[in-house]
Design a protein around this motif. Structure first.
Motif, PDB file in Angstrom:
ATOM      1  N   HIS A 136       0.828  -1.197   0.000  1.00 58.59           N
ATOM      2  CA  HIS A 136       0.000   0.000   0.000  1.00 58.59           C
ATOM      3  C   HIS A 136       0.871   1.260   0.000  1.00 58.59           C
ATOM      4  O   HIS A 136       1.779   1.399   0.814  1.00 58.59           O
ATOM      5  CB  HIS A 136      -0.923   0.009   1.217  1.00 58.59           C
ATOM      6  CG  HIS A 136      -1.854   1.169   1.237  1.00 58.59           C
ATOM      7  ND1 HIS A 136      -2.903   1.284   0.359  1.00 58.59           N
ATOM      8  CD2 HIS A 136      -1.882   2.281   2.006  1.00 58.59           C
ATOM      9  CE1 HIS A 136      -3.544   2.413   0.599  1.00 58.59           C
ATOM     10  NE2 HIS A 136      -2.935   3.041   1.600  1.00 58.59           N
ATOM     11  N   GLY A 137       0.590   2.170  -0.955  1.00 56.75           N
ATOM     12  CA  GLY A 137       1.312   3.434  -1.017  1.00 56.75           C
ATOM     13  C   GLY A 137       2.596   3.386  -1.816  1.00 56.75           C
ATOM     14  O   GLY A 137       3.347   4.349  -1.841  1.00 56.75           O
ATOM     15  N   SER A 138       2.869   2.294  -2.495  1.00 55.15           N
ATOM     16  CA  SER A 138       4.129   2.174  -3.235  1.00 55.15           C
ATOM     17  C   SER A 138       4.004   2.569  -4.709  1.00 55.15           C
ATOM     18  O   SER A 138       5.016   2.690  -5.385  1.00 55.15           O
ATOM     19  CB  SER A 138       4.654   0.742  -3.130  1.00 55.15           C
ATOM     20  OG  SER A 138       3.758  -0.158  -3.751  1.00 55.15           O
ATOM     21  N   MET A 139       2.802   2.799  -5.196  1.00 56.23           N
ATOM     22  CA  MET A 139       2.612   3.130  -6.597  1.00 56.23           C
ATOM     23  C   MET A 139       2.959   4.597  -6.861  1.00 56.23           C
ATOM     24  O   MET A 139       2.671   5.473  -6.052  1.00 56.23           O
ATOM     25  CB  MET A 139       1.152   2.886  -6.986  1.00 56.23           C
ATOM     26  CG  MET A 139       0.905   2.976  -8.474  1.00 56.23           C
ATOM     27  SD  MET A 139      -0.768   2.448  -8.907  1.00 56.23           S
ATOM     28  CE  MET A 139      -1.629   3.983  -8.765  1.00 56.23           C
ATOM     29  N   ASP A 140       3.579   4.879  -8.004  1.00 49.05           N
ATOM     30  CA  ASP A 140       3.899   6.244  -8.406  1.00 49.05           C
ATOM     31  C   ASP A 140       2.634   6.903  -8.947  1.00 49.05           C
ATOM     32  O   ASP A 140       2.062   6.457  -9.942  1.00 49.05           O
ATOM     33  CB  ASP A 140       4.989   6.225  -9.479  1.00 49.05           C
ATOM     34  CG  ASP A 140       5.405   7.615  -9.904  1.00 49.05           C
ATOM     35  OD1 ASP A 140       5.203   8.564  -9.119  1.00 49.05           O
ATOM     36  OD2 ASP A 140       5.944   7.749 -11.017  1.00 49.05           O
ATOM     37  N   ILE A 141       2.183   7.954  -8.292  1.00 51.56           N
ATOM     38  CA  ILE A 141       0.920   8.588  -8.685  1.00 51.56           C
ATOM     39  C   ILE A 141       1.115  10.020  -9.174  1.00 51.56           C
ATOM     40  O   ILE A 141       0.183  10.817  -9.176  1.00 51.56           O
ATOM     41  CB  ILE A 141      -0.087   8.566  -7.519  1.00 51.56           C
ATOM     42  CG1 ILE A 141       0.468   9.306  -6.301  1.00 51.56           C
ATOM     43  CG2 ILE A 141      -0.486   7.142  -7.164  1.00 51.56           C
ATOM     44  CD1 ILE A 141      -0.568   9.581  -5.236  1.00 51.56           C
ATOM     45  N   THR A 142       2.306  10.350  -9.643  1.00 51.51           N
ATOM     46  CA  THR A 142       2.561  11.734 -10.065  1.00 51.51           C
ATOM     47  C   THR A 142       1.678  12.137 -11.238  1.00 51.51           C
ATOM     48  O   THR A 142       1.190  13.269 -11.288  1.00 51.51           O
ATOM     49  CB  THR A 142       4.044  11.941 -10.417  1.00 51.51           C
ATOM     50  OG1 THR A 142       4.442  10.975 -11.387  1.00 51.51           O
ATOM     51  CG2 THR A 142       4.925  11.806  -9.196  1.00 51.51           C
ATOM     52  N   GLU A 143       1.463  11.246 -12.189  1.00 54.78           N
ATOM     53  CA  GLU A 143       0.608  11.577 -13.342  1.00 54.78           C
ATOM     54  C   GLU A 143      -0.839  11.767 -12.915  1.00 54.78           C
ATOM     55  O   GLU A 143      -1.521  12.667 -13.399  1.00 54.78           O
ATOM     56  CB  GLU A 143       0.702  10.495 -14.419  1.00 54.78           C
ATOM     57  CG  GLU A 143       2.009  10.494 -15.168  1.00 54.78           C
ATOM     58  CD  GLU A 143       2.264  11.810 -15.903  1.00 54.78           C
ATOM     59  OE1 GLU A 143       1.337  12.353 -16.531  1.00 54.78           O
ATOM     60  OE2 GLU A 143       3.408  12.297 -15.827  1.00 54.78           O
ATOM     61  N   GLN A 144      -1.324  10.932 -12.013  1.00 58.92           N
ATOM     62  CA  GLN A 144      -2.686  11.083 -11.510  1.00 58.92           C
ATOM     63  C   GLN A 144      -2.843  12.408 -10.774  1.00 58.92           C
ATOM     64  O   GLN A 144      -3.866  13.084 -10.906  1.00 58.92           O
ATOM     65  CB  GLN A 144      -3.061   9.925 -10.571  1.00 58.92           C
ATOM     66  CG  GLN A 144      -3.279   8.609 -11.283  1.00 58.92           C
ATOM     67  CD  GLN A 144      -2.010   7.781 -11.390  1.00 58.92           C
ATOM     68  OE1 GLN A 144      -0.906   8.298 -11.295  1.00 58.92           O
ATOM     69  NE2 GLN A 144      -2.162   6.494 -11.622  1.00 58.92           N
ATOM     70  N   GLU A 145      -1.826  12.800  -9.994  1.00 57.41           N
ATOM     71  CA  GLU A 145      -1.884  14.073  -9.272  1.00 57.41           C
ATOM     72  C   GLU A 145      -1.900  15.249 -10.239  1.00 57.41           C
ATOM     73  O   GLU A 145      -2.634  16.211 -10.035  1.00 57.41           O
ATOM     74  CB  GLU A 145      -0.703  14.189  -8.308  1.00 57.41           C
ATOM     75  CG  GLU A 145      -0.820  13.285  -7.106  1.00 57.41           C
ATOM     76  CD  GLU A 145       0.406  13.334  -6.214  1.00 57.41           C
ATOM     77  OE1 GLU A 145       1.486  13.735  -6.690  1.00 57.41           O
ATOM     78  OE2 GLU A 145       0.275  12.965  -5.035  1.00 57.41           O
TER      79      GLU A 145
END
Length: 44
Positions: free
Chosen positions: A6-15
Motif C-alpha cells: 500500500h502506497g508504493s505506486m507512483d501517482i505523479t501523473e494522476q496528481e
C-alpha cells in the motif's frame, strides 16, 4: 497480489491530472459566475 504494498505506486501523473481538472473546474465556475453577473447588470 501478495507483492503489492500500500502506497508504493507512483501517482505523479494522476496528481497532475487531478490538479489540472480542479484548476479547469474552478476557472470555468468563476467564468460562469462573472458572465451571470454581467448579464444581470446588463438586463437590470
Amino acid at each position: 497480489m501478495a507483492d503489492y504494498k500500500h502506497g508504493s505506486m507512483d501517482i505523479t501523473e494522476q496528481e497532475k491530472t487531478f490538479n489540472s481538472f480542479i484548476t479547469f473546474t474552478i476557472r470555468t465556475v468563476v467564468t460562469i459566475i462573472v458572465l451571470l453577473l454581467l448579464l444581470a447588470m446588463w438586463n437590470a
